[in-house]
Design a protein around this motif. Structure first.
Motif, PDB file in Angstrom:
ATOM      1  N   ILE A 123     -21.845  35.546  39.479  1.00  0.00           N
ATOM      2  CA  ILE A 123     -22.240  36.305  40.662  1.00  0.00           C
ATOM      3  C   ILE A 123     -21.021  36.405  41.571  1.00  0.00           C
ATOM      4  O   ILE A 123     -20.333  35.408  41.803  1.00  0.00           O
ATOM      5  N   ASP A 124     -20.753  37.619  42.066  1.00  0.00           N
ATOM      6  CA  ASP A 124     -19.688  37.720  43.062  1.00  0.00           C
ATOM      7  C   ASP A 124     -20.196  38.469  44.289  1.00  0.00           C
ATOM      8  O   ASP A 124     -21.152  39.243  44.223  1.00  0.00           O
ATOM      9  N   ALA A 125     -19.560  38.181  45.418  1.00  0.00           N
ATOM     10  CA  ALA A 125     -20.026  38.683  46.704  1.00  0.00           C
ATOM     11  C   ALA A 125     -19.299  39.955  47.097  1.00  0.00           C
ATOM     12  O   ALA A 125     -18.104  40.118  46.835  1.00  0.00           O
ATOM     13  N   ALA A 126     -20.051  40.857  47.757  1.00  0.00           N
ATOM     14  CA  ALA A 126     -19.482  42.061  48.352  1.00  0.00           C
ATOM     15  C   ALA A 126     -20.136  42.212  49.720  1.00  0.00           C
ATOM     16  O   ALA A 126     -21.176  42.850  49.863  1.00  0.00           O
ATOM     17  N   GLY A 127     -19.556  41.549  50.714  1.00  0.00           N
ATOM     18  CA  GLY A 127     -20.163  41.540  52.042  1.00  0.00           C
ATOM     19  C   GLY A 127     -21.452  40.748  52.011  1.00  0.00           C
ATOM     20  O   GLY A 127     -21.497  39.604  51.549  1.00  0.00           O
ATOM     21  N   ASP A 128     -22.551  41.360  52.496  1.00  0.00           N
ATOM     22  CA  ASP A 128     -23.858  40.701  52.478  1.00  0.00           C
ATOM     23  C   ASP A 128     -24.648  41.031  51.224  1.00  0.00           C
ATOM     24  O   ASP A 128     -25.873  40.880  51.182  1.00  0.00           O
ATOM     25  N   TYR A 129     -23.964  41.492  50.188  1.00  0.00           N
ATOM     26  CA  TYR A 129     -24.615  41.804  48.917  1.00  0.00           C
ATOM     27  C   TYR A 129     -24.032  40.925  47.818  1.00  0.00           C
ATOM     28  O   TYR A 129     -22.854  40.582  47.828  1.00  0.00           O
ATOM     29  N   MET A 130     -24.897  40.555  46.869  1.00  0.00           N
ATOM     30  CA  MET A 130     -24.473  39.799  45.705  1.00  0.00           C
ATOM     31  C   MET A 130     -24.536  40.696  44.483  1.00  0.00           C
ATOM     32  O   MET A 130     -25.543  41.395  44.273  1.00  0.00           O
ATOM     33  N   CYS A 131     -23.488  40.683  43.675  1.00  0.00           N
ATOM     34  CA  CYS A 131     -23.462  41.411  42.405  1.00  0.00           C
ATOM     35  C   CYS A 131     -23.821  40.411  41.310  1.00  0.00           C
ATOM     36  O   CYS A 131     -23.054  39.470  41.036  1.00  0.00           O
ATOM     37  N   LYS A 188     -24.222  31.929  51.180  1.00  0.00           N
ATOM     38  CA  LYS A 188     -24.833  30.651  51.542  1.00  0.00           C
ATOM     39  C   LYS A 188     -26.257  30.554  51.016  1.00  0.00           C
ATOM     40  O   LYS A 188     -26.645  29.540  50.416  1.00  0.00           O
ATOM     41  N   ASN A 189     -27.049  31.593  51.215  1.00  0.00           N
ATOM     42  CA  ASN A 189     -28.426  31.578  50.736  1.00  0.00           C
ATOM     43  C   ASN A 189     -28.505  31.636  49.215  1.00  0.00           C
ATOM     44  O   ASN A 189     -29.366  31.016  48.596  1.00  0.00           O
ATOM     45  N   MET A 190     -27.572  32.383  48.622  1.00  0.00           N
ATOM     46  CA  MET A 190     -27.582  32.533  47.173  1.00  0.00           C
ATOM     47  C   MET A 190     -27.339  31.199  46.485  1.00  0.00           C
ATOM     48  O   MET A 190     -28.062  30.815  45.564  1.00  0.00           O
ATOM     49  N   ILE A 191     -26.345  30.465  46.938  1.00  0.00           N
ATOM     50  CA  ILE A 191     -26.013  29.199  46.285  1.00  0.00           C
ATOM     51  C   ILE A 191     -27.125  28.182  46.488  1.00  0.00           C
ATOM     52  O   ILE A 191     -27.364  27.316  45.640  1.00  0.00           O
ATOM     53  N   ALA A 192     -27.869  28.304  47.600  1.00  0.00           N
ATOM     54  CA  ALA A 192     -28.970  27.381  47.864  1.00  0.00           C
ATOM     55  C   ALA A 192     -30.152  27.626  46.931  1.00  0.00           C
ATOM     56  O   ALA A 192     -30.981  26.735  46.726  1.00  0.00           O
ATOM     57  N   ARG A 215     -19.744  27.327  42.701  1.00  0.00           N
ATOM     58  CA  ARG A 215     -18.744  28.248  43.245  1.00  0.00           C
ATOM     59  C   ARG A 215     -17.382  27.873  42.693  1.00  0.00           C
ATOM     60  O   ARG A 215     -17.010  26.696  42.645  1.00  0.00           O
ATOM     61  N   VAL A 216     -16.639  28.872  42.257  1.00  0.00           N
ATOM     62  CA  VAL A 216     -15.278  28.648  41.772  1.00  0.00           C
ATOM     63  C   VAL A 216     -14.272  29.383  42.653  1.00  0.00           C
ATOM     64  O   VAL A 216     -13.067  29.289  42.455  1.00  0.00           O
ATOM     65  N   HIS A 217     -14.806  30.125  43.614  1.00  0.00           N
ATOM     66  CA  HIS A 217     -13.996  30.895  44.561  1.00  0.00           C
ATOM     67  C   HIS A 217     -14.904  31.140  45.755  1.00  0.00           C
ATOM     68  O   HIS A 217     -16.131  31.041  45.650  1.00  0.00           O
ATOM     69  N   ARG A 218     -14.340  31.456  46.906  1.00  0.00           N
ATOM     70  CA  ARG A 218     -15.194  31.661  48.086  1.00  0.00           C
ATOM     71  C   ARG A 218     -16.169  32.813  47.892  1.00  0.00           C
ATOM     72  O   ARG A 218     -17.193  32.897  48.584  1.00  0.00           O
ATOM     73  N   SER A 219     -15.901  33.699  46.941  1.00  0.00           N
ATOM     74  CA  SER A 219     -16.800  34.836  46.719  1.00  0.00           C
ATOM     75  C   SER A 219     -17.357  34.888  45.302  1.00  0.00           C
ATOM     76  O   SER A 219     -17.894  35.906  44.882  1.00  0.00           O
ATOM     77  N   THR A 220     -17.279  33.787  44.541  1.00  0.00           N
ATOM     78  CA  THR A 220     -17.719  33.816  43.142  1.00  0.00           C
ATOM     79  C   THR A 220     -18.504  32.567  42.776  1.00  0.00           C
ATOM     80  O   THR A 220     -18.089  31.448  43.085  1.00  0.00           O
TER      81      THR A 220
END
Length: 271
Positions: free
Chosen positions: A188-196, A211-215, A224-229
């Motif tokens: 999963i990677d982040a694009a603003g307030d959206y998750m791909c 934050k909500n996704m990882i929870a 998480r392996v990166h701030r957006s992945t």
């Protein structure tokens, strides 16, 4: 004079709550005793207020409508349940035999009238026990976790060994809902307030914060392996270190992801 039907509204969308309250105003026997914006509030309110009727949104972040029902298994009295949902008709058919009624968003006035009539008939005929038995059947057939674990979460006493994580993600897209099994997610990677959400060759877009996704995901499997992945550790085939302290993960789908130095401790899980 008809008896007031004590009613609770549960939805994470304030506009949906407001719209439903307005549509319920013409019904003199409907007494809205409260509203809840998430599943945990709903369980607490149902246990304390003991409403006759609950309008329950199925898809809410984290603790969804099904989780609310699971947490109520074993209660002496369950309210009548009307699902208010964005599921399409095909999905609704799968649950047709188990709930008193369904309302598809946006709620139509005529359908709401029909639903209220069904509530009145159910209460007059005292068939709530039969209805609740069907509801329990639905709950038991949902791929769920033990009630004890859900109760522990609600009471704030769950530790990592009892915490319950979602086995599926329900992704809304133009009135349709795609159900994705969490175990099938590659990363999963982040694009603003959206998750791909990447599953094989498909990518699903979900409005959610990192934050909500990882929870929502089991940390034994997703990290998480990166701030957006976020990566599914079960999908990692190869770890390749880099000279600058970073490293790269090769996934079974062929994708290569960079592990930033801030998250290099994750690599230890493969060594």
């Amino acid at each position: 004079m008809s008896t007031n039907i004590r009613t609770l509204l549960v939805d994470d969308e304030p506009l949906a709550i407001r719209g439903l309250k307005i549509r319920l105003e013409p019904f003199d026997n409907i007494e809205v005793i409260g509203t809840c914006s998430n599943g945990r509030e709903a369980v607490k309110a149902i246990k304390e207020e003991k409403p006759d009727l609950v309008f329950l949104d199925i898809q809410m972040p984290g603790f969804d409508g099904f989780s609310v029902l699971k947490s109520l298994v074993g209660e002496a009295e369950l309210p009548l349940i009307i699902f208010v949902t964005a599921f399409d008709q095909y999905a609704l058919d799968a649950f047709k035999a188990h709930a008193l009624d369904y309302l598809l968003k946006p709620v139509e006035e005529q359908r709401l009238k029909e639903a209220i009539v069904r509530v009145e008939e159910a209460m007059q005929q005292r068939v709530a026990i039969e209805q609740n038995a069907r509801l329990v059947e639905l709950i038991e057939n949902i791929d769920n976790a033990p009630k004890e674990a859900l109760t522990a979460i609600l009471e704030g006493s769950a530790d990592s060994s009892t915490e319950v994580f979602e086995p599926q993600l329900r992704i809304k897209d133009r009135g349709h809902i795609t159900i994705v099994d969490v175990k099938d997610i590659d990363f999963i990677d982040a694009a603003g307030d959206y998750m791909c959400i990447h599953v094989g060759e498909k990518t699903h877009i979900l409005r959610e914060t990192m934050k909500n996704m990882i929870a929502r995901l089991d940390p034994k499997i997703f990290q998480r392996v990166h701030r957006s992945t976020i990566v599914n550790l079960d999908m990692v085939l190869e770890v390749r270190p880099h000279s600058n302290g970073e490293c790269f993960l090769t996934l079974s789908c062929g994708e290569e992801l960079k592990v930033s130095r801030s998250y290099k401790d994750v690599v230890g899980r493969f060594l």
